[in-house]
Design a protein around this motif. Structure first.
Motif, mmCIF file in Angstrom:
data_model
loop_
_atom_site.group_PDB
_atom_site.id
_atom_site.type_symbol
_atom_site.label_atom_id
_atom_site.label_comp_id
_atom_site.label_asym_id
_atom_site.label_seq_id
_atom_site.Cartn_x
_atom_site.Cartn_y
_atom_site.Cartn_z
ATOM 1 N N ARG A 57 0.856 -1.185 0.000
ATOM 2 C CA ARG A 57 0.000 0.000 0.000
ATOM 3 C C ARG A 57 0.889 1.230 0.000
ATOM 4 N N LEU A 58 0.513 2.221 -0.761
ATOM 5 C CA LEU A 58 1.281 3.458 -0.850
ATOM 6 C C LEU A 58 1.503 4.074 0.524
ATOM 7 N N LYS A 59 0.513 3.968 1.382
ATOM 8 C CA LYS A 59 0.633 4.571 2.711
ATOM 9 C C LYS A 59 1.686 3.878 3.579
ATOM 10 N N ASN A 60 2.159 2.690 3.183
ATOM 11 C CA ASN A 60 3.137 1.951 3.988
ATOM 12 C C ASN A 60 4.581 2.150 3.557
ATOM 13 N N ILE A 61 4.847 3.080 2.645
ATOM 14 C CA ILE A 61 6.237 3.322 2.258
ATOM 15 C C ILE A 61 6.760 4.565 2.976
ATOM 16 N N GLN A 62 8.061 4.737 2.972
ATOM 17 C CA GLN A 62 8.730 5.836 3.669
ATOM 18 C C GLN A 62 8.095 7.170 3.272
ATOM 19 N N GLU A 64 9.071 10.303 3.185
ATOM 20 C CA GLU A 64 9.814 11.210 2.310
ATOM 21 C C GLU A 64 9.750 10.744 0.849
ATOM 22 N N VAL A 65 9.741 9.454 0.634
ATOM 23 C CA VAL A 65 9.649 8.902 -0.727
ATOM 24 C C VAL A 65 8.209 9.004 -1.218
ATOM 25 N N ARG A 66 7.259 8.716 -0.341
ATOM 26 C CA ARG A 66 5.841 8.775 -0.712
ATOM 27 C C ARG A 66 5.463 10.158 -1.230
ATOM 28 N N GLU A 67 6.046 11.205 -0.666
ATOM 29 C CA GLU A 67 5.753 12.567 -1.108
ATOM 30 C C GLU A 67 6.112 12.776 -2.580
ATOM 31 N N PHE A 68 7.164 12.089 -3.038
ATOM 32 C CA PHE A 68 7.581 12.246 -4.430
ATOM 33 C C PHE A 68 6.704 11.461 -5.389
ATOM 34 N N VAL A 69 6.188 10.316 -4.951
ATOM 35 C CA VAL A 69 5.409 9.487 -5.876
ATOM 36 C C VAL A 69 3.909 9.693 -5.750
ATOM 37 N N ALA A 70 3.431 10.287 -4.670
ATOM 38 C CA ALA A 70 1.994 10.470 -4.461
ATOM 39 C C ALA A 70 1.320 11.279 -5.572
ATOM 40 N N PRO A 71 1.956 12.329 -6.131
ATOM 41 C CA PRO A 71 1.286 13.094 -7.183
ATOM 42 C C PRO A 71 1.151 12.317 -8.506
ATOM 43 N N LEU A 72 1.910 11.244 -8.641
ATOM 44 C CA LEU A 72 1.835 10.475 -9.887
ATOM 45 C C LEU A 72 0.514 9.731 -9.962
ATOM 46 N N PRO A 73 0.039 9.443 -11.185
ATOM 47 C CA PRO A 73 -1.226 8.720 -11.312
ATOM 48 C C PRO A 73 -1.038 7.259 -10.892
ATOM 49 N N LEU A 74 -1.320 6.997 -9.639
ATOM 50 C CA LEU A 74 -1.121 5.660 -9.083
ATOM 51 C C LEU A 74 -2.416 5.080 -8.568
ATOM 52 N N HIS A 75 -2.363 3.790 -8.394
ATOM 53 C CA HIS A 75 -3.401 3.150 -7.602
ATOM 54 C C HIS A 75 -2.957 3.307 -6.156
ATOM 55 N N SER A 76 -3.635 2.660 -5.239
ATOM 56 C CA SER A 76 -3.226 2.780 -3.840
ATOM 57 C C SER A 76 -2.091 1.818 -3.512
ATOM 58 N N TYR A 77 -1.567 1.100 -4.524
ATOM 59 C CA TYR A 77 -0.468 0.166 -4.314
ATOM 60 C C TYR A 77 0.739 0.545 -5.168
ATOM 61 N N VAL A 78 1.914 0.173 -4.677
ATOM 62 C CA VAL A 78 3.159 0.294 -5.426
ATOM 63 C C VAL A 78 3.941 -1.001 -5.223
ATOM 64 N N TRP A 79 4.936 -1.223 -6.055
ATOM 65 C CA TRP A 79 5.817 -2.376 -5.889
ATOM 66 C C TRP A 79 7.108 -1.898 -5.247
ATOM 67 N N GLU A 80 7.522 -2.631 -4.206
ATOM 68 C CA GLU A 80 8.734 -2.290 -3.474
ATOM 69 C C GLU A 80 9.724 -3.451 -3.533
ATOM 70 N N CYS A 81 10.983 -3.101 -3.715
ATOM 71 C CA CYS A 81 12.062 -4.074 -3.637
ATOM 72 C C CYS A 81 12.854 -3.749 -2.378
ATOM 73 N N SER A 82 12.737 -4.620 -1.392
ATOM 74 C CA SER A 82 13.482 -4.390 -0.156
ATOM 75 C C SER A 82 14.493 -5.503 0.095
ATOM 76 N N THR A 83 14.589 -6.427 -0.849
ATOM 77 C CA THR A 83 15.487 -7.554 -0.649
ATOM 78 C C THR A 83 16.197 -7.903 -1.947
ATOM 79 N N ILE A 84 17.510 -7.726 -1.941
ATOM 80 C CA ILE A 84 18.366 -8.172 -3.044
ATOM 81 C C ILE A 84 19.508 -8.943 -2.404
ATOM 82 N N CYS A 85 19.791 -10.104 -2.948
ATOM 83 C CA CYS A 85 20.943 -10.830 -2.417
ATOM 84 C C CYS A 85 21.781 -11.359 -3.571
ATOM 85 N N LEU A 86 23.070 -11.418 -3.309
ATOM 86 C CA LEU A 86 24.031 -11.940 -4.276
ATOM 87 C C LEU A 86 24.992 -12.820 -3.517
ATOM 88 N N GLU A 87 25.177 -14.028 -3.988
ATOM 89 C CA GLU A 87 26.088 -14.979 -3.349
ATOM 90 C C GLU A 87 27.476 -14.375 -3.304
#
Length: 194
Positions: A57-62, A64-87
């Motif tokens: 949900r858009l309301k569950n992201i940081q 300061e970042v939400r302020e930048f993306v909120a004006p964009l034509p969005l649904h109430s959801y966004v995709w977040e990548c919080s996990t990247i791993c490399l062996e």
């Protein structure tokens, strides 16, 4: 050279043996597999790493970042990548050489290309990124990722990097052009394009 695979359906997630390996490495165990996608990266048919994308949900992201993306034509959801791993065992077995740089560049640049493919599949123009500082540094150093919004770990209440990674538009085009220049300058990277 890395090959990547996007895993999105519940059935694929359940049946893919690499998902268990990667979730353990990432220390990530999704609550709801309907809202999770995995991107797995293999090199020489060995699982080396990957990323996890979570629909939030858009309301569950940081804020300061939400302020930048909120004006964009969005649904109430966004995709977040919080996990990247490399062996990292590969890093331990190979001394600092152009081959090691090529390995890391191949992973991070290939992963970004796969994010762009994910964006095409889902009609998404950006990803919200929430990364540990060492992963963020790797995306910048080896991947040259063109974040349009960056809240650095030192300025973030949780000590993580928060940002917006474009998957389309002028910043993405500038990234592609900059990679073309990098490929011309570095013979070890030029192999990646073959």
């Amino acid at each position: 050279m890395f090959s990547f695979e996007i895993i999105e359906s519940k059935k694929e997630i359940f049946e893919n043996q690499h998902i268990d390996l990667i979730t353990k490495k990432m220390k990530f165990f999704p609550d709801n597999q309907d809202d999770v996608m995995f991107i797995l990266g293999e090199e020489k048919k060995i699982l080396r790493g990957g990323a996890c994308l979570v629909k939030k949900r858009l309301k569950n992201i940081q804020e300061e970042v939400r302020e930048f993306v909120a004006p964009l034509p969005l649904h109430s959801y966004v995709w977040e990548c919080s996990t990247i791993c490399l062996e990292t065992s590969y890093k331990d077995s190979v001394p600092e050489t152009p081959e090691l740089d090529y390995f890391f560049q191949g992973f991070y640049r290939g992963l970004y290309r796969e994010f762009v493919e994910f964006g095409r599949m889902k009609g998404v123009g950006f990803l919200i990124m929430k990364l540990a500082s060492e992963v963020y540094n790797s995306t910048k150093e080896w991947g040259l990722w063109p974040y349009v919004v960056e809240l650095k770990p030192g300025n973030s209440p949780d000590g993580l990097f928060h940002g917006v990674l474009p998957l389309t538009g002028s910043q993405y085009k500038a990234y592609q052009e900059s990679l073309g220049i990098c490929l011309l300058k570095s013979p070890s990277i030029a192999l990646e394009g073959k």
